[in-house]
Design an enzyme around this catalytic site. Structure first.
Site, PDB file in Angstrom:
ATOM      1  N   LYS A   7       0.814  -1.215   0.000  1.00 60.62           N
ATOM      2  CA  LYS A   7       0.000   0.000   0.000  1.00 60.62           C
ATOM      3  C   LYS A   7       0.847   1.263   0.000  1.00 60.62           C
ATOM      4  O   LYS A   7       0.421   2.307  -0.479  1.00 60.62           O
ATOM      5  CB  LYS A   7      -0.920  -0.014   1.218  1.00 60.62           C
ATOM      6  CG  LYS A   7      -2.013  -1.075   1.127  1.00 60.62           C
ATOM      7  CD  LYS A   7      -3.146  -0.689   2.026  1.00 60.62           C
ATOM      8  CE  LYS A   7      -4.389  -1.540   1.962  1.00 60.62           C
ATOM      9  NZ  LYS A   7      -4.532  -2.602   1.067  1.00 60.62           N
ATOM     10  N   GLU A  14      -2.103   5.778   9.056  1.00 59.90           N
ATOM     11  CA  GLU A  14      -2.658   6.620   8.005  1.00 59.90           C
ATOM     12  C   GLU A  14      -3.617   7.603   8.642  1.00 59.90           C
ATOM     13  O   GLU A  14      -4.347   7.265   9.577  1.00 59.90           O
ATOM     14  CB  GLU A  14      -3.395   5.755   6.975  1.00 59.90           C
ATOM     15  CG  GLU A  14      -3.783   6.506   5.724  1.00 59.90           C
ATOM     16  CD  GLU A  14      -4.387   5.571   4.673  1.00 59.90           C
ATOM     17  OE1 GLU A  14      -3.674   5.137   3.766  1.00 59.90           O
ATOM     18  OE2 GLU A  14      -5.592   5.252   4.803  1.00 59.90           O
ATOM     19  N   HIS A  36     -15.326  -2.687   7.934  1.00 59.68           N
ATOM     20  CA  HIS A  36     -14.506  -2.294   6.782  1.00 59.68           C
ATOM     21  C   HIS A  36     -14.680  -3.249   5.597  1.00 59.68           C
ATOM     22  O   HIS A  36     -13.853  -3.291   4.711  1.00 59.68           O
ATOM     23  CB  HIS A  36     -13.020  -2.205   7.141  1.00 59.68           C
ATOM     24  CG  HIS A  36     -12.760  -1.353   8.348  1.00 59.68           C
ATOM     25  ND1 HIS A  36     -13.031  -0.019   8.358  1.00 59.68           N
ATOM     26  CD2 HIS A  36     -12.295  -1.655   9.584  1.00 59.68           C
ATOM     27  CE1 HIS A  36     -12.723   0.476   9.548  1.00 59.68           C
ATOM     28  NE2 HIS A  36     -12.279  -0.501  10.312  1.00 59.68           N
ATOM     29  N   ARG A  46      -6.783  -7.291  -9.190  1.00 57.26           N
ATOM     30  CA  ARG A  46      -7.556  -8.524  -9.367  1.00 57.26           C
ATOM     31  C   ARG A  46      -8.975  -8.149  -9.772  1.00 57.26           C
ATOM     32  O   ARG A  46      -9.327  -6.980  -9.808  1.00 57.26           O
ATOM     33  CB  ARG A  46      -7.618  -9.281  -8.048  1.00 57.26           C
ATOM     34  CG  ARG A  46      -8.203  -8.411  -6.950  1.00 57.26           C
ATOM     35  CD  ARG A  46      -8.505  -9.154  -5.668  1.00 57.26           C
ATOM     36  NE  ARG A  46      -8.442  -8.270  -4.513  1.00 57.26           N
ATOM     37  CZ  ARG A  46      -9.444  -7.547  -4.041  1.00 57.26           C
ATOM     38  NH1 ARG A  46     -10.622  -7.590  -4.631  1.00 57.26           N
ATOM     39  NH2 ARG A  46      -9.306  -6.768  -2.996  1.00 57.26           N
TER      40      ARG A  46
END
Lengths: 522, 183
Positions: free
Chosen positions: A138, A222, A257, A315
């Protein structure tokens, strides 16, 4: 390969024309459940023989039953079966499959698997191991997005519990703060931290979860964007670098999430914002040298109309059917053709979405008890039908829902000429979906769809949190009365052969009501 | 003939109000007497016509003509009823009296809320735990779940070890009241 650009016919169906490399004759699907069934369908329609692999609990499962060949991988856990690279490669070699489609989850974003396929002379239907590596991390993918001129959410470097940098990051960006796994996805290895004291524990536990789920325990911090909308853009790119986008998907209805309802088009986008996000997605894909189908995820601050790159998923996405329904193309077919070396026969101008599509993910889990997974035998599984409906399911009546795999049973997708009609079709379909044997989240999906805030289109990822009524049972009193009466009646019926109801004496012909006074129930 | 069905308790959806029910047959309609003995005044009645073409599914019609499709199946001693999009689970009383299957009724023990694997046991026998303290970590379907103490207590016994697969309802940790804390 010749870098021929698509002709001007606007033909939306890629075809295997003369001069193109030969199409595969056999493709192994390294997955299970609904996505394997869905891929099998396309392969069959393309005249390609699907090869299934299946674990011990999946023996007789629909994904094996819909394939032309199947290979048993004895074992129960994912590690022993659908994640065992060596065994899967061997199965492909044994069955002479020329290519492997990884589906989503499992090995779909594992560069080592893509590389193992290459080494064995098998085509991996997906991006290259190199772009998978870059995007799967990420932090690296953020660098790619920034280089492509796309804004990102601020984040720290990889950090450990107790690191000085974690303190500095929190000083700078404030609390709460997100802990994320560098290799993360699907909400795993992700924690929201509200106070400094919880930071180290969260880093530790997220790291452990990430290590277990991805074999990579690196985590970072983050900046927390409060209740953004989660909007993603589908891209397709061929080996010549011809890249287009297929519009967006709105994925803001989430629990833990993880998405549960997705729709397209997003009610939050203006035509201008849609165009800018589409262009940003294409820029990220190009920057990553991406080939095949991928999804660029953005956080959207609906108030300011600002969007930030979150990650690119290398994907096929779970929710790809909503795009297929409005765009009118088969994304798996595109994937297979791109992997076979065909140029993408679609230009951006060919993509003209029509109508509205919405998907509900049906999970075997209890919406009223923290989404605890529910296991058991599906004693009844009667999906609905009708105009504009599509069911992507990986299970069937009589099959077992086990603890070994993801509890998603099926995806129900409704298309309609406009948002309201697709929502109504989905609502009706969910109310007719008969499932017995496990608890499902269907009641939650129904109340979310019926909620005025959802209907208005003005919702964000905080929807379930802000609307606890949606996860609270709300059975009308009259329904409850009928339910209790029917239970009393059903309990007096001769036993159903499908389960372990204790043996009943008495014949099916005699009415239980012949005795005076009836029976008393609480 | 008179077959006893035992007492049925509505256990799902949670918090749905319980109703009493007695039934009788009258001219093709089944009359259900609801709320008997719970409220002052006469019981509410509900007349239903039930048509069941085959075992496990049927239609019922209320007096107003409202038609509901329904289906049912037994899961061990639980009756699962699907009615117009909602799932109801009823449990026979004999099991409920013995049992633990809905979880929290047995005080002093911590039960597995879902099937899965024990990731880590964080307490040992004799430990003092506080309310909401994490006593062990479980993993199910790749999600990590912290199992917490329901109140202040002493760990009497730990019944599981790291790596062990457990079923839903497995007694993970047994707790005893913390006498010092209450004093």
């Amino acid at each position: 390969m010749a870098s021929d650009t698509p002709d001007d016919s606007g033909n939306s169906k890629p075809s295997n024309e003369a001069g193109h490399p030969p199409m595969f004759t056999k493709v192994l699907v390294a997955n299970r459940g609904e996505i394997a069934v869905r891929i099998n369908r396309t392969l069959c329609a393309m005249g390609i023989a699907p090869v299934a692999i299946y674990s011990t609990p999946d023996s007789g499962a629909p994904h094996a039953a819909t394939a032309e060949y199947s290979v048993a991988l004895p074992g129960n856990t994912a590690e022993d079966t659908y994640l065992d690279i060596a065994r899967i490669i061997q199965a492909a070699l044994d069955t002479e499959a020329e290519a492997i489609h990884p589906g989503y989850g499992f090995l779909s974003e594992n560069p080592n698997f893509a590389r193992a396929c290459q080494d064995a002379g098998i085509t991996f239907i997906g991006p290259s191991p190199e772009s998978m590596e870059a995007l799967g991390d990420k932090l690296r993918s953020k660098t790619i997005a920034q280089a492509a001129g796309v804004p990102v959410v601020p984040s720290s470097r990889v950090c450990m519990p107790g690191d000085e940098e974690t303190r500095e990051f929190v000083d700078k960006w404030g609390l709460p703060v997100m802990v994320k796994a560098a290799a993360g996805g699907g909400g795993r290895g992700m924690r929201l931290v509200h106070d400094r004291n919880g930071l180290d524990t969260a880093l530790e536990s997220a790291g452990r979860e990430a290590q277990a789920a991805f074999g990579d325990g690196r985590v970072f911090l983050e900046r927390y964007v409060a209740n953004p909308r989660h909007v993603e853009v589908q891209v397709l790119s061929d080996a010549d670098g011809h890249t287009i986008h297929l519009g967006e998907r709105e994925c803001s209805i989430q629990r833990r999430h993880q998405k549960i309802i997705e729709e397209t088009p997003s009610p939050a986008l203006t035509p201008d914002l849609r165009r800018r996000m589409g262009e940003a997605a294409v820029a990220v894909a190009r920057g990553a040298g991406y080939v095949n189908a991928g999804t660029v995820e953005f956080l959207l601050d609906p108030r300011g109309g600002e969007f930030y790159f979150l990650e690119m998923n290398a994907r096929l996405q779970v929710e790809h059917p909503v795009t297929e329904e409005v765009v009118g193309i088969d994304m798996v077919e595109c994937q297979v053709r791109i992997a076979a070396g065909e140029p993408l026969a679609l230009r951006q101008a060919d993509i003209q979405p029509r109508g509205h599509a919405i998907e509900a993910r049906i999970y075997a889990e209890d919406p009223y008890d923290n989404f605890v997974p529910s296991t058991g035998k599906l004693l009844r599984w009667q999906p609905p039908g009708g105009p504009g409906l599509r069911l992507d399911s990986g299970t069937a009546q009589g099959h077992e829902v086990s603890i070994y795999y993801d509890p998603m049973l099926a995806k129900l997708v409704a298309w309609g000429p406009d948002r309201n009609s697709s929502l109504r079709r989905l609502e009706v379909a969910l109310s007719q979906f008969q499932v017995l044997g496990v608890v499902t989240n269907i009641p939650l999906l129904r109340s979310a769809l019926a909620h005025p805030q959802f209907r208005s289109g003005d919702y964000d990822t905080g929807f379930l949190e802000w609307n606890p009524a949606v996860t609270t049972p709300s059975t009308p009193q009259e329904t409850l009365m009928v339910a209790r009466a029917l239970a009393a009646w059903a309990a007096a019926q001769p036993s159903v052969p499908s389960s372990s109801q204790p043996a009943e004496e008495g014949s099916a012909h005699s009415s239980p009501w012949q005795s005076a006074g009836g029976q008393r129930l609480p | 003939m008179n077959r006893s069905t035992g007492r049925l308790h509505l256990i799902y959806p949670p918090a749905a109000e319980a109703l009493t029910c007695r039934m009788a047959e009258d001219d093709g309609h089944l009359i259900f007497y609801l709320d008997e003995g719970q409220y002052d005044g006469p019981p509410q009645t509900l007349a239903l016509q039930i048509e069941a073409a085959q075992t496990g599914e049927g239609l019922c019609r209320t007096q107003s003509g409202h038609t509901h499709s329904f289906a049912w199946a037994w899961v061990s001693l639980q009756l699962h009823l699907w009615l117009g999009g909602d799932l109801f689970i009823f449990q026979r009383e004999e099991i409920r009296r013995r049992g633990n299957s809905t979880g929290t009724e047995i005080s002093g023990d911590i039960l597995a809320p879902m099937p899965g694997a024990v990731l880590e046991v964080l307490v040992a026998e004799g430990d003092r735990v506080e309310r909401n303290q994490t006593v062990l970590l479980m993993e199910s379907m790749k999600m990590e779940l912290a199992i917490t103490a329901p109140g202040n207590a002493i760990v009497r016994q730990v019944n599981v070890r790291t790596g062990q697969q457990v079923e839903r309802g497995t007694r993970l940790v047994e707790l005893a009241p913390d006498d010092q804390a209450s004093g």
